[in-house]
Design a protein around this motif. Sequence first.
Motif, PDB file in Angstrom:
ATOM      1  N   SER A 151      48.627  32.543  50.026  1.00 28.63           N
ATOM      2  CA  SER A 151      49.363  32.901  48.815  1.00 28.63           C
ATOM      3  C   SER A 151      50.238  31.734  48.376  1.00 28.63           C
ATOM      4  O   SER A 151      50.714  30.945  49.188  1.00 28.63           O
ATOM      5  CB  SER A 151      50.263  34.110  49.081  1.00 28.63           C
ATOM      6  N   THR A 152      50.441  31.658  47.066  1.00 30.43           N
ATOM      7  CA  THR A 152      51.344  30.666  46.498  1.00 30.43           C
ATOM      8  C   THR A 152      52.490  31.409  45.834  1.00 30.43           C
ATOM      9  O   THR A 152      52.276  32.425  45.170  1.00 30.43           O
ATOM     10  CB  THR A 152      50.609  29.798  45.455  1.00 30.43           C
ATOM     11  N   TYR A 153      53.688  30.912  46.025  1.00 29.66           N
ATOM     12  CA  TYR A 153      54.869  31.558  45.452  1.00 29.66           C
ATOM     13  C   TYR A 153      55.487  30.638  44.404  1.00 29.66           C
ATOM     14  O   TYR A 153      55.837  29.490  44.695  1.00 29.66           O
ATOM     15  CB  TYR A 153      55.883  31.875  46.551  1.00 29.66           C
ATOM     16  N   HIS A 154      55.571  31.157  43.192  1.00 26.85           N
ATOM     17  CA  HIS A 154      56.196  30.439  42.088  1.00 26.85           C
ATOM     18  C   HIS A 154      57.595  31.023  41.913  1.00 26.85           C
ATOM     19  O   HIS A 154      57.737  32.232  41.705  1.00 26.85           O
ATOM     20  CB  HIS A 154      55.396  30.615  40.800  1.00 26.85           C
ATOM     21  N   VAL A 193      57.117  34.997  41.947  1.00 22.69           N
ATOM     22  CA  VAL A 193      55.791  35.419  41.516  1.00 22.69           C
ATOM     23  C   VAL A 193      54.815  35.048  42.627  1.00 22.69           C
ATOM     24  O   VAL A 193      54.620  33.872  42.933  1.00 22.69           O
ATOM     25  CB  VAL A 193      55.360  34.740  40.200  1.00 22.69           C
ATOM     26  N   ARG A 194      54.243  36.063  43.244  1.00 18.93           N
ATOM     27  CA  ARG A 194      53.270  35.821  44.322  1.00 18.93           C
ATOM     28  C   ARG A 194      51.881  35.757  43.705  1.00 18.93           C
ATOM     29  O   ARG A 194      51.386  36.736  43.153  1.00 18.93           O
ATOM     30  CB  ARG A 194      53.335  36.930  45.371  1.00 18.93           C
ATOM     31  N   VAL A 195      51.257  34.593  43.806  1.00 20.62           N
ATOM     32  CA  VAL A 195      49.920  34.363  43.243  1.00 20.62           C
ATOM     33  C   VAL A 195      48.947  34.332  44.410  1.00 20.62           C
ATOM     34  O   VAL A 195      49.062  33.506  45.318  1.00 20.62           O
ATOM     35  CB  VAL A 195      49.873  33.043  42.451  1.00 20.62           C
ATOM     36  N   ALA A 196      47.988  35.282  44.401  1.00 24.58           N
ATOM     37  CA  ALA A 196      47.100  35.401  45.560  1.00 24.58           C
ATOM     38  C   ALA A 196      45.780  36.043  45.171  1.00 24.58           C
ATOM     39  O   ALA A 196      45.617  36.561  44.063  1.00 24.58           O
ATOM     40  CB  ALA A 196      47.781  36.239  46.645  1.00 24.58           C
ATOM     41  N   ASP A 197      44.843  36.008  46.118  1.00 26.53           N
ATOM     42  CA  ASP A 197      43.551  36.662  45.915  1.00 26.53           C
ATOM     43  C   ASP A 197      43.454  37.937  46.741  1.00 26.53           C
ATOM     44  O   ASP A 197      42.382  38.462  46.987  1.00 26.53           O
ATOM     45  CB  ASP A 197      42.395  35.714  46.256  1.00 26.53           C
TER      46      ASP A 197
END
Length: 201
Positions: A151-154, A193-197
Amino acid sequence: MIYEKIEVKYYIRKDNRKIFFDYKKIAEPGEKAWLVDTIDRTEKFTVFTNKGKVSKSQRSKYDVVNEEAERKLQERLALKAQTAIDLPRAIELAKVVDKAFEDKMNDLFLEYDYLEEGDFDDSKTPGWVTIKIKTSHSNWYDNDDVFNAPSTYHYQVPIEVEKEARELQAIRRKHQGDNTFRFWECDYRKREVRVADHSNY
């Protein structure tokens, strides 16, 4: 005596015993740095004389390493001297950023699935701007049964305080490793903002 934790990382060429602090500079003309055989070392210093010299009990056998530790000490002391100016400014900026969140307290977290919604950028969150991005280093992703990307956190702030947030972030980054800088006093709100699949299990 001056008590500071100073770490010096250096590289010794095995062929000629030359010492380098920057790995990119170890290669001679025509050589590739990654092909040069080196010994990687790190020395830690905690005690210096009042004149800023490494104490006799901690001196490295390499004079250049002692000199680098002393140079880094002077940098650290100069940075600490700036705390008196930087900390009040950081506290002031944090208050400005936090005030912009007053009517946005229910909007501090957002899950974003990029498989369903496409690549993430700030255009997906009008009124917000990303000021920092971090990628998860959770051990969960090391599991052989897990096929998801980390996960990437913005971390975002309201767009109207972007300038203040970036200035505050720069001050905080500048003082990393400075134990006189009271980071908790100038902590500030950020939207995550958690950006994930995948879902956040």
